[in-house]
Scaffold this active site. Structure first.
Site, short mmCIF file in Angstrom:
data_model
loop_
_atom_site.label_atom_id
_atom_site.label_comp_id
_atom_site.label_asym_id
_atom_site.label_seq_id
_atom_site.Cartn_x
_atom_site.Cartn_y
_atom_site.Cartn_z
CG ASN A 10 -23.81 -16.29 7.79
OD1 ASN A 10 -24.39 -16.16 6.71
ND2 ASN A 10 -23.10 -17.38 8.10
CD1 TRP A 11 -29.39 -12.25 7.96
CD2 TRP A 11 -30.22 -11.66 5.97
NE1 TRP A 11 -29.94 -11.00 8.09
CE2 TRP A 11 -30.46 -10.62 6.89
CE3 TRP A 11 -30.66 -11.51 4.65
CZ2 TRP A 11 -31.12 -9.44 6.52
CZ3 TRP A 11 -31.30 -10.34 4.28
CH2 TRP A 11 -31.54 -9.32 5.22
CE LYS A 12 -25.25 -19.81 9.74
NZ LYS A 12 -24.98 -20.89 10.67
CG HIS A 95 -19.76 -20.20 7.61
ND1 HIS A 95 -20.40 -21.38 7.90
CD2 HIS A 95 -20.16 -19.32 8.56
CE1 HIS A 95 -21.15 -21.22 8.98
NE2 HIS A 95 -21.02 -19.97 9.40
CD GLU A 97 -23.67 -23.20 8.23
OE1 GLU A 97 -24.07 -22.36 7.41
OE2 GLU A 97 -23.99 -23.16 9.45
CD GLU A 167 -18.95 -18.40 12.60
OE1 GLU A 167 -19.95 -17.81 13.04
OE2 GLU A 167 -18.95 -18.97 11.50
N GLY A 173 -25.30 -23.02 15.64
CA GLY A 173 -26.67 -23.51 15.51
C GLY A 173 -27.05 -24.54 16.56
CB SER A 213 -25.11 -20.55 20.09
OG SER A 213 -25.39 -21.72 19.34
N GLY A 234 -25.63 -16.00 13.40
CA GLY A 234 -26.49 -16.69 12.44
C GLY A 234 -27.95 -16.48 12.80
N GLY A 235 -28.54 -17.48 13.45
CA GLY A 235 -29.97 -17.49 13.74
C GLY A 235 -30.51 -16.20 14.35
P1 13P Z 1 -25.65 -19.39 14.90
O1 13P Z 1 -25.54 -18.00 15.48
O2 13P Z 1 -27.00 -19.70 14.37
O3 13P Z 1 -25.11 -20.40 15.86
O4 13P Z 1 -24.68 -19.43 13.62
C1 13P Z 1 -23.39 -18.96 13.74
C2 13P Z 1 -22.79 -18.82 12.39
O5 13P Z 1 -22.56 -19.79 11.68
C3 13P Z 1 -22.52 -17.48 11.89
O6 13P Z 1 -21.72 -17.49 10.76
#
Ligand code: 13P
Length: 254
Positions: A10-12, A95, A97, A167, A173, A213, A234-235
């Site tokens: 997930n590149w956000k 998600h 967010e 999640e 994050g 994470s 994510g990251g």
């Molecule tokens: P991180 O892997 O950066 O913690 O993010 C997780 C996420 O929100 C994937 O959708």
């Protein structure tokens, strides 16, 4: 029961279209023979170019959100058929967010799931508790409410098209991954609820991904757990070599 395995990035809100296509060119040879499905949820503007570059590769491109209406006066929104025509095969929905920063409710997510299924976009439905909820001992109840509300009234025959992602909000994050024991317990809980909704047999075929994470050095112990069928990253998905490593860890035979 063998379930499909997934590594979903997930590149956000990261990467321009040009950066996206460079990334795909780098990632494609690294995951060529990967036995896990390799999915990338990219920003809307990168869906068409990324899909083009991902053609004839192992990589599947999708979105991070969509509107529930077929079309209409919804300034700034994007509809499922638009995603589909741009090349998206799946979309993340709900998600944390989106829930926290854009006030998305379970009811809204439910409508989006129905629309995505109708238009043949695979939904990846995200659920998870906050740290406060966990501390109060409400994590299980929060998940139950989210799953029931987001996936209730979905025809049983459609259920197998859905992916669920657990999640925990406190792990996103933060570098604070859930321990494999916590993650497994929550995944088993999710599967039990899926069983109540769709029947035990069907629930056993639905892949449940862990997100929060995930890194190359913690993915193996997570994926080794019985009910963890992949990861939502994510990251660590922003670098192709790092994400490829994670994807290869997801190949375990269950
Ligand atoms: P991180 O892997 O950066 O913690 O993010 C997780 C996420 O929100 C994937 O959708």
């Amino acid at each position: 029961m063998t379930r499909q395995l997934y590594a979903v990035g997930n590149w956000k809100m990261y990467k321009t279209s040009r950066e996206a296509t460079q990334y795909i060119e780098e990632l494609a040879p690294l995951v060529e023979n990967c036995r896990a499905h390799v999915y990338l949820a990219v920003p809307y503007t990168s869906i068409a170019p990324a899909s083009h570059y991902a053609k004839d590769t192992q990589i599947v491109i999708g979105a991070q959100n969509m509107h529930d209406a077929r079309e209409g006066a919804f300034t700034g929104e994007v509809a499922s058929l638009m995603l589909k025509e741009a090349g998206a095969k799946f979309t993340l929905l709900g998600h944390s967010e989106r829930r926290q920063q854009f006030r998305e409710t379970d009811a809204a997510i439910h409508k989006k799931v129905l629309r995505a299924l109708q238009d043949d976009i695979q939904p990846i439905v995200c659920v998870g508790e906050t740290w406060q909820e966990r501390e109060k001992g409400q994590a299980e109840e929060v998940l139950r409410n989210q799953i029931m509300a987001c996936l209730g009234e979905i025809p049983k025959e459609e259920a197998e098209k859905i992916l669920l992602a657990y999640e925990p909000v406190w792990a996103i994050g933060t570098g604070k991954t859930a321990t494999p024991e916590i993650a497994q317990a929550m995944h088993a809980h999710c599967r039990e609820i899926l069983g109540e909704l769709f029947g035990k047999r069907k629930a056993n075929t639905i892949s449940i991904l862990y997100g929060g994470s995930v890194k190359p050095d913690n993915v193996a112990e997570l994926i080794a757990e019985k009910d963890i069928d992949g990861v939502l990253v994510g990251g660590a998905s922003l670098d192709p070599a790092t994400f490829a490593k994670i994807a290869h860890h997801c190949e375990k035979g269950k």
